[in-house]
Design an enzyme around this catalytic site. Structure first.
Site, PDB file in Angstrom:
ATOM      1  N   ARG A   1       0.820  -1.217   0.000  1.00 33.18           N
ATOM      2  CA  ARG A   1       0.000   0.000   0.000  1.00 33.18           C
ATOM      3  C   ARG A   1       0.852   1.265   0.000  1.00 33.18           C
ATOM      4  O   ARG A   1       0.368   2.356   0.280  1.00 33.18           O
ATOM      5  CB  ARG A   1      -0.928   0.008   1.224  1.00 33.18           C
ATOM      6  CG  ARG A   1      -1.896  -1.154   1.265  1.00 33.18           C
ATOM      7  CD  ARG A   1      -2.940  -1.062   0.151  1.00 33.18           C
ATOM      8  NE  ARG A   1      -3.862  -2.188   0.167  1.00 33.18           N
ATOM      9  CZ  ARG A   1      -4.793  -2.403  -0.745  1.00 33.18           C
ATOM     10  NH1 ARG A   1      -4.928  -1.565  -1.759  1.00 33.18           N
ATOM     11  NH2 ARG A   1      -5.586  -3.452  -0.661  1.00 33.18           N
TER      12      ARG A   1
ATOM     13  N   HIS B   1       5.288  -9.438  -6.941  1.00 33.11           N
ATOM     14  CA  HIS B   1       4.085  -8.640  -7.228  1.00 33.11           C
ATOM     15  C   HIS B   1       4.356  -7.181  -6.892  1.00 33.11           C
ATOM     16  O   HIS B   1       4.784  -6.859  -5.783  1.00 33.11           O
ATOM     17  CB  HIS B   1       2.906  -9.160  -6.404  1.00 33.11           C
ATOM     18  CG  HIS B   1       1.557  -8.770  -6.934  1.00 33.11           C
ATOM     19  ND1 HIS B   1       1.179  -7.456  -7.126  1.00 33.11           N
ATOM     20  CD2 HIS B   1       0.483  -9.517  -7.317  1.00 33.11           C
ATOM     21  CE1 HIS B   1      -0.057  -7.417  -7.601  1.00 33.11           C
ATOM     22  NE2 HIS B   1      -0.500  -8.655  -7.723  1.00 33.11           N
TER      23      HIS B   1
ATOM     24  N   TYR C   1       0.055  -2.407  -4.886  1.00 25.43           N
ATOM     25  CA  TYR C   1      -1.240  -2.019  -5.440  1.00 25.43           C
ATOM     26  C   TYR C   1      -1.301  -0.536  -5.796  1.00 25.43           C
ATOM     27  O   TYR C   1      -2.160  -0.115  -6.584  1.00 25.43           O
ATOM     28  CB  TYR C   1      -2.362  -2.334  -4.444  1.00 25.43           C
ATOM     29  CG  TYR C   1      -2.562  -3.802  -4.170  1.00 25.43           C
ATOM     30  CD1 TYR C   1      -2.647  -4.727  -5.209  1.00 25.43           C
ATOM     31  CD2 TYR C   1      -2.686  -4.273  -2.867  1.00 25.43           C
ATOM     32  CE1 TYR C   1      -2.845  -6.077  -4.962  1.00 25.43           C
ATOM     33  CE2 TYR C   1      -2.890  -5.630  -2.605  1.00 25.43           C
ATOM     34  CZ  TYR C   1      -2.962  -6.521  -3.655  1.00 25.43           C
ATOM     35  OH  TYR C   1      -3.157  -7.854  -3.400  1.00 25.43           O
TER      36      TYR C   1
ATOM     37  N   HIS D   1      -0.482  -5.081 -11.965  1.00 19.66           N
ATOM     38  CA  HIS D   1      -1.790  -4.745 -12.515  1.00 19.66           C
ATOM     39  C   HIS D   1      -1.588  -3.649 -13.558  1.00 19.66           C
ATOM     40  O   HIS D   1      -1.001  -2.609 -13.239  1.00 19.66           O
ATOM     41  CB  HIS D   1      -2.726  -4.247 -11.416  1.00 19.66           C
ATOM     42  CG  HIS D   1      -3.059  -5.290 -10.394  1.00 19.66           C
ATOM     43  ND1 HIS D   1      -3.897  -5.031  -9.330  1.00 19.66           N
ATOM     44  CD2 HIS D   1      -2.697  -6.592 -10.267  1.00 19.66           C
ATOM     45  CE1 HIS D   1      -4.036  -6.124  -8.594  1.00 19.66           C
ATOM     46  NE2 HIS D   1      -3.307  -7.079  -9.148  1.00 19.66           N
TER      47      HIS D   1
ATOM     48  N   GLU E   1      -1.079  -8.743 -15.418  1.00 17.49           N
ATOM     49  CA  GLU E   1      -2.097  -9.577 -14.783  1.00 17.49           C
ATOM     50  C   GLU E   1      -3.458  -9.345 -15.433  1.00 17.49           C
ATOM     51  O   GLU E   1      -3.847  -8.200 -15.705  1.00 17.49           O
ATOM     52  CB  GLU E   1      -2.178  -9.272 -13.287  1.00 17.49           C
ATOM     53  CG  GLU E   1      -3.157 -10.176 -12.552  1.00 17.49           C
ATOM     54  CD  GLU E   1      -3.059 -10.060 -11.048  1.00 17.49           C
ATOM     55  OE1 GLU E   1      -4.053 -10.419 -10.374  1.00 17.49           O
ATOM     56  OE2 GLU E   1      -2.004  -9.615 -10.536  1.00 17.49           O
TER      57      GLU E   1
ATOM     58  N   ASP F   1      -5.271 -14.677 -13.669  1.00 20.63           N
ATOM     59  CA  ASP F   1      -5.914 -14.834 -12.366  1.00 20.63           C
ATOM     60  C   ASP F   1      -7.299 -15.434 -12.584  1.00 20.63           C
ATOM     61  O   ASP F   1      -8.134 -14.842 -13.276  1.00 20.63           O
ATOM     62  CB  ASP F   1      -6.023 -13.477 -11.671  1.00 20.63           C
ATOM     63  CG  ASP F   1      -6.554 -13.561 -10.261  1.00 20.63           C
ATOM     64  OD1 ASP F   1      -7.672 -14.096 -10.072  1.00 20.63           O
ATOM     65  OD2 ASP F   1      -5.871 -13.086  -9.338  1.00 20.63           O
TER      66      ASP F   1
ATOM     67  N   HIS G   1     -10.196 -13.244 -11.474  1.00 16.28           N
ATOM     68  CA  HIS G   1     -10.342 -12.077 -12.335  1.00 16.28           C
ATOM     69  C   HIS G   1     -10.959 -12.431 -13.685  1.00 16.28           C
ATOM     70  O   HIS G   1     -11.849 -11.718 -14.166  1.00 16.28           O
ATOM     71  CB  HIS G   1      -8.982 -11.406 -12.555  1.00 16.28           C
ATOM     72  CG  HIS G   1      -8.397 -10.798 -11.328  1.00 16.28           C
ATOM     73  ND1 HIS G   1      -7.147 -10.213 -11.301  1.00 16.28           N
ATOM     74  CD2 HIS G   1      -8.883 -10.700 -10.063  1.00 16.28           C
ATOM     75  CE1 HIS G   1      -6.901  -9.769 -10.085  1.00 16.28           C
ATOM     76  NE2 HIS G   1      -7.927 -10.066  -9.311  1.00 16.28           N
TER      77      HIS G   1
ATOM     78  N   HIS H   1      -2.599 -17.170 -11.114  1.00 17.92           N
ATOM     79  CA  HIS H   1      -3.113 -16.938  -9.770  1.00 17.92           C
ATOM     80  C   HIS H   1      -4.358 -17.812  -9.647  1.00 17.92           C
ATOM     81  O   HIS H   1      -5.308 -17.664 -10.420  1.00 17.92           O
ATOM     82  CB  HIS H   1      -3.501 -15.475  -9.565  1.00 17.92           C
ATOM     83  CG  HIS H   1      -2.326 -14.572  -9.379  1.00 17.92           C
ATOM     84  ND1 HIS H   1      -2.416 -13.200  -9.506  1.00 17.92           N
ATOM     85  CD2 HIS H   1      -1.039 -14.837  -9.064  1.00 17.92           C
ATOM     86  CE1 HIS H   1      -1.225 -12.670  -9.274  1.00 17.92           C
ATOM     87  NE2 HIS H   1      -0.383 -13.645  -9.008  1.00 17.92           N
TER      88      HIS H   1
ATOM     89  N   ASP I   1     -14.106  -8.701  -8.591  1.00 16.51           N
ATOM     90  CA  ASP I   1     -12.797  -9.018  -8.013  1.00 16.51           C
ATOM     91  C   ASP I   1     -12.842  -9.228  -6.500  1.00 16.51           C
ATOM     92  O   ASP I   1     -12.304  -8.437  -5.723  1.00 16.51           O
ATOM     93  CB  ASP I   1     -11.774  -7.933  -8.359  1.00 16.51           C
ATOM     94  CG  ASP I   1     -10.353  -8.286  -7.881  1.00 16.51           C
ATOM     95  OD1 ASP I   1     -10.123  -9.451  -7.499  1.00 16.51           O
ATOM     96  OD2 ASP I   1      -9.493  -7.395  -7.907  1.00 16.51           O
TER      97      ASP I   1
ATOM     98  N   HIS J   1     -11.846 -12.415  -4.126  1.00 11.56           N
ATOM     99  CA  HIS J   1     -11.308 -13.769  -4.079  1.00 11.56           C
ATOM    100  C   HIS J   1     -12.001 -14.598  -2.998  1.00 11.56           C
ATOM    101  O   HIS J   1     -12.380 -14.077  -1.948  1.00 11.56           O
ATOM    102  CB  HIS J   1      -9.809 -13.742  -3.786  1.00 11.56           C
ATOM    103  CG  HIS J   1      -9.001 -13.076  -4.848  1.00 11.56           C
ATOM    104  ND1 HIS J   1      -7.626 -13.185  -4.908  1.00 11.56           N
ATOM    105  CD2 HIS J   1      -9.352 -12.312  -5.916  1.00 11.56           C
ATOM    106  CE1 HIS J   1      -7.175 -12.510  -5.933  1.00 11.56           C
ATOM    107  NE2 HIS J   1      -8.213 -11.955  -6.561  1.00 11.56           N
TER     108      HIS J   1
ATOM    109  N   GLU K   1      -3.908 -16.933  -3.964  1.00 12.23           N
ATOM    110  CA  GLU K   1      -4.127 -15.627  -3.332  1.00 12.23           C
ATOM    111  C   GLU K   1      -5.473 -15.641  -2.599  1.00 12.23           C
ATOM    112  O   GLU K   1      -6.170 -14.629  -2.535  1.00 12.23           O
ATOM    113  CB  GLU K   1      -4.138 -14.513  -4.378  1.00 12.23           C
ATOM    114  CG  GLU K   1      -2.826 -14.271  -5.070  1.00 12.23           C
ATOM    115  CD  GLU K   1      -2.949 -13.138  -6.071  1.00 12.23           C
ATOM    116  OE1 GLU K   1      -2.022 -12.339  -6.154  1.00 12.23           O
ATOM    117  OE2 GLU K   1      -3.990 -13.045  -6.762  1.00 12.23           O
TER     118      GLU K   1
END
Length: 276
Positions: free
Chosen positions: A37, A67, A70, A107, A142, A176, A179, A211, A224, A226, A256
């Site tokens: 973050r 990864h 975000y 992303h 992704e 993913d 996704h 993913h 989105d 999970h 994930e």
């Protein structure tokens, strides 16, 4: 062998992540390159990296997936946000060379009203500026669910980005399952058709990692969210079909799902049991 792992915390270093992965039955893992973050990254401990590389070689680890945080949005309409993405990805790709030959996933971002075509152009331009001929890392786009103004929820959008990349051998896709389900690709009833479409549009040679997540929401929901394996709209049977598919079974599969280590260990055991 099923190449499977989960997302692990990098706070205690690479050797620790490798040991944790082995303790839960995994032979790969995913980690955030820095605060997910924010933008702060720990200094690389070269001794720790070397200890991990030895552990990985001794235990036949599959490719790792790093990864990006975000907060990275390469195609934001805000120039400061784009400059931040440029800085983070540039530094991450430099740091990834301490772990040569692995994958860096991010992303593609949200165009925030600029339009898909503009978003695609900006993403490709940034990558062309940062990717180097001598890098060993493969950069992965992704697949996204299509919420808001996300870029990359269709195979055509991913292809459009890849088509603009100069170093084609350094770019690929991480699919993913949550996704793509939420984006409208029916993995449950039409897995072969989805893979055929991907192959025709992007090329399965560009699919480097998966993913592996269930989805709390139904097909084409663009949400989105999970879910644990077997607790969502994709379901255990469809997930098992994915990991056993001859066009996918060689890939690294990264969980994930909303789990702690004990939950990941159970999911890994279940998927290994169903791997043929």
């Amino acid at each position: 062998m099923l190449n499977i792992g989960c997302h692990l915390s990098a706070s205690k270093g690479f050797k620790n992540m490798g040991e944790v992965a082995l303790s839960i039955g995994a032979n790969t893992f995913q980690f955030f390159t820095r605060n997910p973050r924010g933008g702060k990254a720990k200094e690389i401990d070269e001794k720790d990296v070397q200890a991990f590389l030895k552990l990985a070689e001794e235990n036949n680890f599959a490719k790792l997936v790093a990864h990006a945080p975000y907060t990275v949005n390469p195609c934001s309409k805000d120039m400061k946000t784009r400059e931040f993405a440029h800085m983070i990805i540039e530094d991450d790709l430099r740091r990834m060379e301490y772990l040569p030959g692995n994958y860096y996933n991010f992303h593609p971002g949200s165009h925030v009203g600029q339009g898909i075509e503009s978003g695609i152009e900006i993403i490709a331009s940034l990558l062309n500026d940062l990717m180097k001929k001598d890098q060993s890392t493969i950069v992965l786009l992704e697949t996204m669910s299509g919420k808001g103004s996300e870029v990359g929820s269709s195979f055509e959008e991913l292809k459009a980005i890849i088509d603009k990349i100069q170093l084609k051998d350094k770019i690929g896709v991480c699919m993913d399952t949550c996704h793509v389900n939420d984006a409208g690709y029916d993995l449950v009833n039409n897995l072969d058709e989805v893979l055929s479409d991907f192959d025709e549009i992007v090329g399965l040679d560009k699919l480097y990692a998966m993913h592996i997540n269930d989805s709390l929401n139904p097909l084409a929901s663009h949400k989105d969210r999970h879910a644990k394996i077997g607790d969502g709209h994709i379901g255990l049977e469809a997930i098992c079909n994915i990991i056993n598919h001859p066009k996918l079974c060689h890939l690294p599969f990264i969980l994930e799902t909303p789990n702690e280590l004990e939950g990941y260990q159970k999911e890994i055991a279940v998927l290994k049991e169903h791997y043929k």
